[in-house]
Design an enzyme around this catalytic site. Sequence first.
Site, PDB file in Angstrom:
ATOM      1  N   ASP A 156      -2.826 -10.689  -2.760  1.00  0.00           N
ATOM      2  CA  ASP A 156      -3.351 -10.253  -1.465  1.00  0.00           C
ATOM      3  C   ASP A 156      -4.837  -9.903  -1.656  1.00  0.00           C
ATOM      4  OD1 ASP A 156      -2.041  -8.842   1.272  1.00  0.00           O
ATOM      5  OD2 ASP A 156      -3.921  -7.923   0.596  1.00  0.00           O
ATOM      6  N   HIS A 175      -6.391  -7.420  -0.534  1.00  0.00           N
ATOM      7  CA  HIS A 175      -6.553  -5.978  -0.711  1.00  0.00           C
ATOM      8  C   HIS A 175      -5.905  -5.535  -2.022  1.00  0.00           C
ATOM      9  CE1 HIS A 175      -6.582  -6.676   3.713  1.00  0.00           C
ATOM     10  NE2 HIS A 175      -7.625  -5.864   3.630  1.00  0.00           N
ATOM     11  N   ASP A 204      -4.409 -13.093   2.900  1.00  0.00           N
ATOM     12  CA  ASP A 204      -5.670 -12.700   3.536  1.00  0.00           C
ATOM     13  C   ASP A 204      -6.920 -12.979   2.703  1.00  0.00           C
ATOM     14  OD1 ASP A 204      -4.619 -10.758   1.909  1.00  0.00           O
ATOM     15  OD2 ASP A 204      -4.547  -9.194   3.439  1.00  0.00           O
ATOM     16  N   HIS A 225       0.821  -1.223   0.000  1.00  0.00           N
ATOM     17  CA  HIS A 225       0.000   0.000   0.000  1.00  0.00           C
ATOM     18  C   HIS A 225       0.855   1.274   0.000  1.00  0.00           C
ATOM     19  CE1 HIS A 225      -3.602  -2.320   0.387  1.00  0.00           C
ATOM     20  NE2 HIS A 225      -3.228  -2.854   1.533  1.00  0.00           N
TER      21      HIS A 225
END
Length: 451
Positions: free
Chosen positions: A148, A150, A237, A109
């Site tokens: 991931d 996200h 995740d 991120h």
Amino acid sequence: MPEKTGLVFFPAFDWAISPTHPEREERLLYTKDQLFEEGIMDLPEICEYKARLATFKDIARVHFCVPEIRAQVTEAHLIAAGGTLVLADALMNKEIKNGFALVRPPGHHAMRVVHGNRGFCNINNEAIMIEYLRKKYGIRKIAIVDTDVHHGDGTQDIYYHDPDVLFISFHQDGRTLYPGSGFTHELGGPRAFGATINIPLPPGTTDEGIHYVLEELVLPVLDDFQPELIVNSAGQDNHYTDPLANMRFTAQGYARLNARLKPDLAVLEGGYAIESALPYVNTGIVLAMAGLDYSYVREPDYRKENFIQPPEKMVYIKELVEYLKEIWKNRTSLGQQKQFHEGDFYEQKRSIYYDTDHIREQQWEQIRLCKTCPGYQMITSRGMYPYGTTRTIFAVAIPWQACLNCQEEARGYYQERIKNPQGLDFVYLQDKPHDIYYQFFVEKDCEIQIE
Ligand SMILES: [Zn+2]
Ligand SMILES: [Zn+2]
Ligand SMILES: [Zn+2]
């Protein structure tokens, strides 16, 4: 051919956002225990490496840190990033056939400009590794596949205008999960159109859905792009037990994904089910990378009947894949249409939020539309901090592909701004063709070269 898989562990015992935060040191302890218990670390196919420190120069090759690098990184960040560099060297020196950096804090991120921590990330480990590989070994074309849950918005930001880095991210739909981006229309800047591909998946997607995306879209696109290296941002995740997301992926699903994707280098990202997922998923991935049997890796509570994909979700996923395949096929002509009427510069304005540090950033980005190269970039960014402080920067980024004209023009803009820095706190030059990185401190009237 080397037959070993390289591993680096760095759990960062002394770094956590807070003691109860989901991104904490235990994330890697259970994984390490599991790998040792199963005897995987003793196998001849596995080779463990010690992490080292990344340098500030490695970071400056990617980021503009505000107010300076040492304010954004701790030793833990430098070791996590340095761990990926150790594996990059081992791969290029042919000591290993592939490698997995099990490090934290995570990085995907972290965008190009860094005012603070976003989504648990300050610096982008994958991008630091990729720019190091490009500089040291002359690698040009790289593909990053972000698995991931996200959206890897930081990595996307860093490579949005780079036609030689293909960024593919699948993730839980941004309408239902942090960071709220990663939609199908985010396809790369005008000079790198189609080199960003986002696959937002509905909550509840199982192994079946993710494997459909992999086989029908990700692998064929990689085959077309022909990267020299494949990097996997390996977030765990998507797992059905993860407390921060709502997907239904299993350890087997992750291992098989890895076996099919065959990344040269994998870097750990998220995954917050510390006991119920991470040890199994990471073990499955390590076995798959080493070419070993992973069929026995199963979560203790796994029941096959709990993982059947509702048909309407598959219909949605199939349509999504068809749509993105069409764009990929026509990316050249679609990209040309986008450049029409842009003039000398393509511009975009946006605001960025730093959830962990509660900072708001306003950014104005200009990309030089050059006929012979992907162009340089100029960024004006204003960070608004929680206690009313603001910091404004101007940064010039010259990519390694820049033509001599663009290089000269871009260096000129930097010189101009350090002579007239009104309204600015810091001015930066990221000169990749010369591998030189400058930061000018306006208040002190002082320029430093970052080493
Ligand atoms: Zn992702
Ligand atoms: Zn994540
Ligand atoms: Zn140019």
